[in-house]
Design an enzyme around this catalytic site. Structure first.
Site, short mmCIF file in Angstrom:
data_model
loop_
_atom_site.label_atom_id
_atom_site.label_comp_id
_atom_site.label_asym_id
_atom_site.label_seq_id
_atom_site.Cartn_x
_atom_site.Cartn_y
_atom_site.Cartn_z
CB SER A 27 -2.37 3.76 2.83
OG SER A 27 -2.92 4.94 2.53
CE LYS A 59 -6.78 3.57 2.47
NZ LYS A 59 -5.65 4.56 2.77
CB SER A 78 -4.82 3.50 -1.46
OG SER A 78 -4.36 3.73 -0.22
#
Length: 493
Positions: free
Chosen positions: A137, A140, A327
């Site tokens: 993640s 991102k 997230s």
């Protein structure tokens, strides 16, 4: 199966990038911590952009989780002279702070990069063997930066209705605009999470009532209904994702969905988010006094259709704040499609990633062997060098990209907010609250990418990655990486 994590231009004076503000980076006030570095100005700019009636929450006011033992926040009567936020870092001190990365629990492939937040060069690089790793993640961070750059922090996305007056019964079309946070009702905006910041969301009930009022004012009482989700195209599920990601991790990506593609009770995800949204809109329209004749049709709105009503999403800056804090895989993938649309390539995964690569290159960030296939980091085929993540963070801090400031302001505060609210409670106590970072977690993968201010007031960007972690060691590996990041905040670098 891998699992992802749980969501006006201001001219800056060149010398301001050389000073630090702890108000952005952490909770503990340090010498020189409240001076006017540009990311501190970003907090004020971010507050203005959000348009909140009250001042944004001070991380110092956020109570840490009960299991986290942190020192009291110190608010000195007078701040010490400002410490230089820029300048070279002590390589030996940085290396010493990162000693926890040598833990065997992290596995045989650990990559890291640390650099001053401004300027060029790296104070620490560990890229032995394969120089790229699965970012999970932390992807991102890249998606958010490009979205802010290409779309602009103030951009919003409209879900609208238009009327086509051909035939005996006019056709009303619900047009999806790619709002990642459109909800069923105002009340359903509360999704059960407790983020530090919750943007004001648009909802389909309000759109239906506004549409009904406009139709009645025009003398229309009966319509046929269609829905248009053609803003995005290509597969709704990324071919690089594991089959089991639906319904557990992500919804089919659509420009028209409700509650990120979930059922009304939030228990699972729906297979057809667009059709589900259209049926919910039809029910709300009937409740508002408009009769709908015939079946609801999947269609494309005519360019000549007359505008009826619309509701608008939070701004891109607000979306970024939310998706970084919790997230949010779904919002990240919608933003990737919006990036593709804005770049002229269309609303597909491939067009979005092509636009990401183009924008990074245009801003001097070399992907090298790095490759990304999605916006959330769910794909196990993604590969990133830690230097790329550091360069994106430095880009967000540069004078040339003031529109990227929400990226820095949106990173969770270690030990206090978002996906880091229960993290970094075992490392150096002096490092808690001095780190903002995006987490990354997949099966066998743990990563962190963010910014830290050390005890000298030195600002740095870092990326720490391990992607060959044995499953029984996952928690210990995460703790080792947390200790390394906290060490950067606690060091005299």
């Amino acid at each position: 199966m891998g699992k992802g994590d749980a969501s006006s231009h201001r001219e800056e004076h060149p010398h301001r990038v050389r000073r630090a503000v702890a108000a952005l980076l952490g909770v503990v006030l340090v010498a020189g911590g409240a001076v006017a570095w540009q990311t501190g100005q970003a907090e004020e700019w971010w507050h203005d952009l959000r348009g909140d009636a009250e001042a944004p929450a001070d991380p110092a006011a956020v109570a840490p989780p009960p299991e986290v033992d942190v020192p009291d926040v110190v608010r000195p009567a007078a701040l010490a002279p400002a410490a230089a936020g820029a300048g070279p870092l002590d390589r030996a001190a940085v290396a010493a702070a990162l000693r926890p990365l040598a833990a065997k629990d992290l596995g045989p492939h650990v990559l890291a990069a640390v650099a001053p937040l401004t300027g060029t060069g790296f104070a620490y690089q560990a890229t032995e063997g394969t120089p790229v790793a699965m970012p999970a993640s932390t992807t991102k961070v890249v998606t958010s930066a490009v979205a802010l750059f290409l779309l602009g922090p103030g951009k919003t996305f409209a879900t609208r209705t238009v009327l086509e007056k051909s035939g005996t019964t006019p056709r009303l079309v619900l047009v999806g605009g790619g709002d990642p946070y459109l909800t069923r009702t105002p009340a359903s905006a509360d999704d059960g999470t407790s983020p530090t910041y919750q943007p004001q969301r648009a909802d389909i009930r309000t759109l239906a009532r506004s549409t009904a009022a406009s139709l009645r004012a025009s003398g229309v009482r009966v319509v046929r209904l269609g829905y248009d989700d053609t803003l995005f195209s290509g597969p709704a599920m990324n071919p690089r994702w594991e089959a089991g990601y639906f319904p557990e991790e992500v919804s089919p990506i659509s420009p028209l969905w409700l509650d990120t593609g979930r059922t009304a009770d939030g228990s699972t995800r729906v297979k057809d988010p667009s059709g589900t949204a259209a049926l919910e809109f039809r029910r709300e329209l009937a409740r508002a006094g408009i009769k709908v004749a015939g079946a609801t049709a999947h269609t494309a709105a005519a360019p000549t259709a007359t505008a009826v009503a619309q509701v608008t999403s939070p701004t891109v800056a607000q979306i970024v704040q939310r998706l970084l804090e919790v997230s949010d895989n779904n919002a990240a993938e919608v933003l990737l499609r919006q990036i593709g649309v804005a770049d002229g390539g269309g609303g597909t995964f491939a067009a979005g990633q092509a636009a990401v690569a183009r924008v990074l290159k245009a801003n001097g960030i070399d992907l090298g062997a790095s490759v990304l296939y999605d916006g959330s980091g769910l794909s196990r085929s993604n590969r990133l060098a830690p230097q790329v993540l550091v360069d994106v963070l430095r880009w967000a801090a540069s004078d040339e990209a003031p529109q990227l400031r929400p990226l820095l302001a949106g990173l969770p505060v270690a030990g206090y907010t978002g996906s880091l609210d229960d993290r970094m409670d075992h490392g150096p106590a002096a490092g808690r609250g001095r780190v903002r970072a995006k987490t990354g977690t997949l099966t066998g993968v743990t990563s962190l990418a963010g910014i830290a201010v050390d005890r000298k007031g030195r600002l740095m960007a870092f990326a720490l990655m391990a992607d060959r972690v044995r499953a029984p060691k996952a928690t210990l590996a995460r703790t080792a990486m947390d200790d390394a990041a906290a060490g950067l905040g606690a060091c005299l670098c």
